[in-house]
Design an enzyme around this catalytic site. Structure first.
Site, PDB file in Angstrom:
ATOM      1  N   CYS A 132       0.830  -1.204   0.000  1.00  0.00           N
ATOM      2  CA  CYS A 132       0.000   0.000   0.000  1.00  0.00           C
ATOM      3  C   CYS A 132       0.865   1.255   0.000  1.00  0.00           C
ATOM      4  CB  CYS A 132      -0.932  -0.002   1.218  1.00  0.00           C
ATOM      5  SG  CYS A 132      -2.032   1.433   1.277  1.00  0.00           S
ATOM      6  N   CYS A 135      -0.551   4.079   2.147  1.00  0.00           N
ATOM      7  CA  CYS A 135      -0.307   3.906   3.583  1.00  0.00           C
ATOM      8  C   CYS A 135       1.133   4.244   3.963  1.00  0.00           C
ATOM      9  CB  CYS A 135      -0.582   2.456   3.997  1.00  0.00           C
ATOM     10  SG  CYS A 135      -2.143   1.776   3.424  1.00  0.00           S
ATOM     11  N   ASP A 136       2.080   3.804   3.143  1.00  0.00           N
ATOM     12  CA  ASP A 136       3.486   3.799   3.572  1.00  0.00           C
ATOM     13  C   ASP A 136       4.425   4.681   2.763  1.00  0.00           C
ATOM     14  OD1 ASP A 136       2.775   1.891   5.499  1.00  0.00           O
ATOM     15  OD2 ASP A 136       3.069   0.242   4.093  1.00  0.00           O
TER      16      ASP A 136
END
Length: 308
Positions: A132, A135-136
């Site tokens: 992701c 997300c990261d």
């Protein structure tokens, strides 16, 4: 005696639904499945979940959600749904050989990222290996990373990562992307995106250091191998919704994601609701999953009020 509501799944969507259902006095039961806590349990630091000034580890966030659910009276049951009967109410679920009945059902089973299946992959989850970018990606500001895949998802991830990274290399086993033309054109015009064509990842380096330092690539045409240095590897070869027990009983799209009505979490069967990544292939964020979990619980509460 049938339960008022059963929630299948214990990720952000399922636990949020459970908290709301419990506060509505529905005495919910959560079936946790094989990965309690969902995909956040393999995420290191979470910086984009509102309410936390400092980064919080994914497993810690999910443990807090679970303990909050327990505090308001949510009951938990381990195991997976092997079979579901949704033709009439009460609905019937078969879990670990037990037969459960419920007047309303919330499905929050999530989706599983497809991984490469390399021995060097799992030990580096959350330590440079991610599925992701949204997300990261922030953690790789000023660094070089790789994206594995050649479809729209992979190119979307690569384009997003250029907001933070100095270089993003897309690794694809063919010599042309599968992504749509507009996505291909955007990627090829972006000076921060490079391509490793006809290549597959044989190994992610370096387990011994506990962090990603690069990938060992193999050219599928020549067999030649080389090491490409990078600080992160984003696997973008798709997700599979965990909806198999409900196939043939609920409307799904061609990929198996549950279809819900606009502005609600209602599925094609009255009294059955869906939340989180099992019905959302667009956003796939913890906060959106939690939001749809809230919506599903409110929908279920209103359904039960209307139907006694």
């Amino acid at each position: 005696m049938a339960e008022k509501v059963i929630i299948v799944g214990a990720g952000a969507a399922g636990l949020t639904a459970a908290i709301y259902a419990a506060r509505a006095n529905l005495n919910p039961v959560v079936i946790e499945g094989m990965q309690p806590g969902g995909q956040l349990t393999i995420t290191s630091d979470v910086e984009n979940f509102p309410g936390f000034v400092d980064p919080i580890a994914g497993p810690v966030l999910m443990d807090s959600m679970r303990r909050q659910a327990e505090r308001v009276g949510v009951r938990f049951m381990s195991g997976e749904v092997a079979k579901a009967e949704l033709a009439k109410r009460p609905f019937v679920l078969e879990v670990e050989g037990k037969r459960l009945e419920t007047m309303a059902l919330i499905i929050a089973t999530g989706a599983s990222a497809r991984w490469l299946g390399l021995p060097s992959e799992k030990p580096l989850y959350g330590k440079g290996v991610s599925a992701c970018a949204t997300c990261d990606g922030f953690f790789y500001r000023g660094k070089e990373v790789c994206v594995v895949g050649g479809g729209d998802t992979a190119i979307e991830e690569a384009l997003f990562l250029t907001n933070f990274c100095t270089m993003v290399t897309v690794i694809h086993r063919r010599d042309e992307l599968r992504a749509s033309r507009i996505m291909r054109d955007r990627a090829k015009k972006n000076p921060k995106i490079a391509f490793a064509w006809n290549s597959v990842v044989e190994e992610i380096l370096d387990i011994s250091r506990g962090e990603v330092t690069g990938v060992r690539l193999k050219d599928v045409k020549t067999g030649k191998k080389r090491v490409l240095a990078c600080s992160g590897v984003f696997i973008a070869i798709g997700h599979d919704p965990n909806t198999k027990p409900f196939k043939g009983q609920l409307e799904m799209d061609e990929q198996g994601y549950l279809v819900t009505e606009k502005s609600s979490m209602k599925t094609s069967v009255e009294g059955v609701f869906a939340a989180g990544d099992c019905q959302d292939q667009k956003y796939r964020q913890a906060i959106t999953a939690a939001g749809t979990g809230c919506m599903a619980a409110i929908d279920a509460e209103r359904f039960l009020q209307e139907h006694g």
